[in-house]
Design a protein around this motif. Sequence first.
Motif, PDB file in Angstrom:
ATOM      1  N   THR A  52     -23.023  41.797  56.852  1.00  0.00           N
ATOM      2  CA  THR A  52     -21.969  42.468  56.076  1.00  0.00           C
ATOM      3  C   THR A  52     -20.926  43.155  56.942  1.00  0.00           C
ATOM      4  O   THR A  52     -19.844  43.484  56.459  1.00  0.00           O
ATOM      5  CB  THR A  52     -22.579  43.519  55.140  1.00  0.00           C
ATOM      6  N   HIS A  53     -21.264  43.416  58.213  1.00  0.00           N
ATOM      7  CA  HIS A  53     -20.397  44.161  59.129  1.00  0.00           C
ATOM      8  C   HIS A  53     -20.148  45.594  58.644  1.00  0.00           C
ATOM      9  O   HIS A  53     -19.113  46.184  58.967  1.00  0.00           O
ATOM     10  CB  HIS A  53     -19.060  43.437  59.349  1.00  0.00           C
ATOM     11  N   VAL A  54     -21.078  46.132  57.870  1.00  0.00           N
ATOM     12  CA  VAL A  54     -20.956  47.508  57.407  1.00  0.00           C
ATOM     13  C   VAL A  54     -21.070  48.445  58.608  1.00  0.00           C
ATOM     14  O   VAL A  54     -21.938  48.269  59.458  1.00  0.00           O
ATOM     15  CB  VAL A  54     -22.035  47.827  56.345  1.00  0.00           C
ATOM     16  N   PRO A  55     -20.187  49.441  58.730  1.00  0.00           N
ATOM     17  CA  PRO A  55     -20.245  50.328  59.900  1.00  0.00           C
ATOM     18  C   PRO A  55     -21.515  51.175  59.973  1.00  0.00           C
ATOM     19  O   PRO A  55     -22.132  51.293  61.030  1.00  0.00           O
ATOM     20  CB  PRO A  55     -19.004  51.212  59.743  1.00  0.00           C
ATOM     21  N   GLY A  56     -21.903  51.788  58.833  1.00  0.00           N
ATOM     22  CA  GLY A  56     -23.032  52.708  58.879  1.00  0.00           C
ATOM     23  C   GLY A  56     -23.895  52.649  57.637  1.00  0.00           C
ATOM     24  O   GLY A  56     -23.410  52.436  56.523  1.00  0.00           O
ATOM     25  N   GLN A 330     -17.713  52.669  45.216  1.00  0.00           N
ATOM     26  CA  GLN A 330     -16.354  53.169  45.110  1.00  0.00           C
ATOM     27  C   GLN A 330     -15.705  53.085  46.477  1.00  0.00           C
ATOM     28  O   GLN A 330     -16.286  52.485  47.401  1.00  0.00           O
ATOM     29  CB  GLN A 330     -16.324  54.599  44.563  1.00  0.00           C
ATOM     30  N   GLN A 331     -14.522  53.639  46.632  1.00  0.00           N
ATOM     31  CA  GLN A 331     -13.812  53.535  47.897  1.00  0.00           C
ATOM     32  C   GLN A 331     -14.705  54.023  49.043  1.00  0.00           C
ATOM     33  O   GLN A 331     -15.161  55.170  49.061  1.00  0.00           O
ATOM     34  CB  GLN A 331     -12.525  54.357  47.843  1.00  0.00           C
ATOM     35  N   GLY A 332     -14.958  53.133  49.992  1.00  0.00           N
ATOM     36  CA  GLY A 332     -15.718  53.513  51.177  1.00  0.00           C
ATOM     37  C   GLY A 332     -17.190  53.749  50.954  1.00  0.00           C
ATOM     38  O   GLY A 332     -17.827  54.451  51.755  1.00  0.00           O
ATOM     39  N   ALA A 333     -17.771  53.143  49.920  1.00  0.00           N
ATOM     40  CA  ALA A 333     -19.189  53.384  49.666  1.00  0.00           C
ATOM     41  C   ALA A 333     -19.797  52.280  48.819  1.00  0.00           C
ATOM     42  O   ALA A 333     -19.165  51.763  47.899  1.00  0.00           O
ATOM     43  CB  ALA A 333     -19.392  54.721  48.970  1.00  0.00           C
ATOM     44  N   ASN A 334     -21.038  51.943  49.141  1.00  0.00           N
ATOM     45  CA  ASN A 334     -21.882  51.144  48.267  1.00  0.00           C
ATOM     46  C   ASN A 334     -23.300  51.659  48.439  1.00  0.00           C
ATOM     47  O   ASN A 334     -23.786  51.786  49.571  1.00  0.00           O
ATOM     48  CB  ASN A 334     -21.800  49.656  48.585  1.00  0.00           C
ATOM     49  N   THR A 335     -23.955  51.989  47.333  1.00  0.00           N
ATOM     50  CA  THR A 335     -25.215  52.714  47.404  1.00  0.00           C
ATOM     51  C   THR A 335     -26.212  52.179  46.386  1.00  0.00           C
ATOM     52  O   THR A 335     -25.835  51.546  45.400  1.00  0.00           O
ATOM     53  CB  THR A 335     -24.996  54.212  47.125  1.00  0.00           C
ATOM     54  N   ASN A 336     -27.472  52.476  46.641  1.00  0.00           N
ATOM     55  CA  ASN A 336     -28.520  52.062  45.718  1.00  0.00           C
ATOM     56  C   ASN A 336     -29.740  52.952  45.916  1.00  0.00           C
ATOM     57  O   ASN A 336     -30.062  53.327  47.050  1.00  0.00           O
ATOM     58  CB  ASN A 336     -28.900  50.593  45.962  1.00  0.00           C
ATOM     59  N   SER A 357     -23.604  44.512  49.291  1.00  0.00           N
ATOM     60  CA  SER A 357     -24.710  44.563  48.337  1.00  0.00           C
ATOM     61  C   SER A 357     -25.893  45.342  48.883  1.00  0.00           C
ATOM     62  O   SER A 357     -26.863  44.772  49.384  1.00  0.00           O
ATOM     63  CB  SER A 357     -25.146  43.143  47.944  1.00  0.00           C
ATOM     64  N   THR A 358     -25.823  46.663  48.791  1.00  0.00           N
ATOM     65  CA  THR A 358     -26.988  47.474  49.144  1.00  0.00           C
ATOM     66  C   THR A 358     -28.127  47.235  48.167  1.00  0.00           C
ATOM     67  O   THR A 358     -29.289  47.524  48.473  1.00  0.00           O
ATOM     68  CB  THR A 358     -26.632  48.967  49.153  1.00  0.00           C
TER      69      THR A 358
END
Length: 380
Positions: A52-56, A330-336, A357-358
Amino acid sequence: MTPNQCFPARKVLLANLTILLLAVLCNAQNQKLSPEKRALIENAVSKFMASTHVPGVSVAVVENGEYEWSSGFGFADLENNVPATAHTLFRLGSISKSLTAVGALELFERGQLDLDAPVQKYCPAFPVKQWPVTTREVMGHLAGIRHYKNGPEDLELNNTKHFDNPIQGGLDFFKNEPLLTQPGTHFQYSTQGYTLLGCVMEGASGKTYVDFMLQNVFAPAGMEHTLVDDRFAVIPYRTRFYRKTQSGDVQNSEFLDSSYKIPGGGWISSAGDMARFEVAILNDKLIKRSTRDLMWTPMKPPDDSAKGYAMGWHTSTEDGVFMAGHTGGQQGANTNFEIAPEKRAGVVVLSNMEEVSTNNLAKEIMKILLGPAAEDDLKR
């Protein structure tokens, strides 16, 4: 005055040092997860980040009704090379709805909130509509209240205005509009509806929504670092927020001021704090077991459009195991986050990039917790 207090620079430095010390101590005390399961989880996170190349990312797990392990991966701030940790604060997005639902049901338990009374009993600022609307219907997205208004600029979804009175500011976006459908007949997911729920909670409790949540949900659960995502406040350990372009480059996300939708999508928290929330739910520290069962009972409109959604929680049964939780984006976030109550287990996955897709990662980690012996998996 905004919901979170701003700190002078010296106090910020002291707060950072204190949190760092607590983080070291906490990490030393919360490493009960078996090395085998930990290795599998870290491998799953590594693959997720590579794809995903997600930073953190921050992850936490609960086993046997206890908070057992959490860790951060990658970066909370790419520009300043700040690593993500278990204590990094991420936007929760719609996970905020599950927190709010627990607060509302605390008021229900105390006899301060009638779930089936018209919402105007507690929130007279919401005008009477063509049909009566109840709190129960609002919590289950059955009230006929719209979600974000579609438009060329998405001024609600990408709101930049700050509201010192967040509940009233949020209500003003939609309070004078007619309902989309007759309440109780159709599932219409609505973050705006949860602003109405916040107004109901204020009327029922006599406190501001934010103060009620801080005092009655977060403090009893030990969630010391769960705060309003106030853009004016200096908040130690808050991550930066990112998105990925169509070409695959990572850039800063669109600006968002979420002060108009705190109950449905305006809190920030850490993986550790969210694990503490799961522990509090599993051990009946916030609401009674019977109330929890009510909260997790799926809504059933005539057209079966709710698809397992209950009161502020998604529910499902996977491989014979009942699951309850929520996703957020939302902007700058994906959570689960997910809880398997019969197994007394829970998973939290928070990230600082939108539209990843967390959900898949959380399910994979839950399978590691609940599946066959992790040691055997490692040998395969």
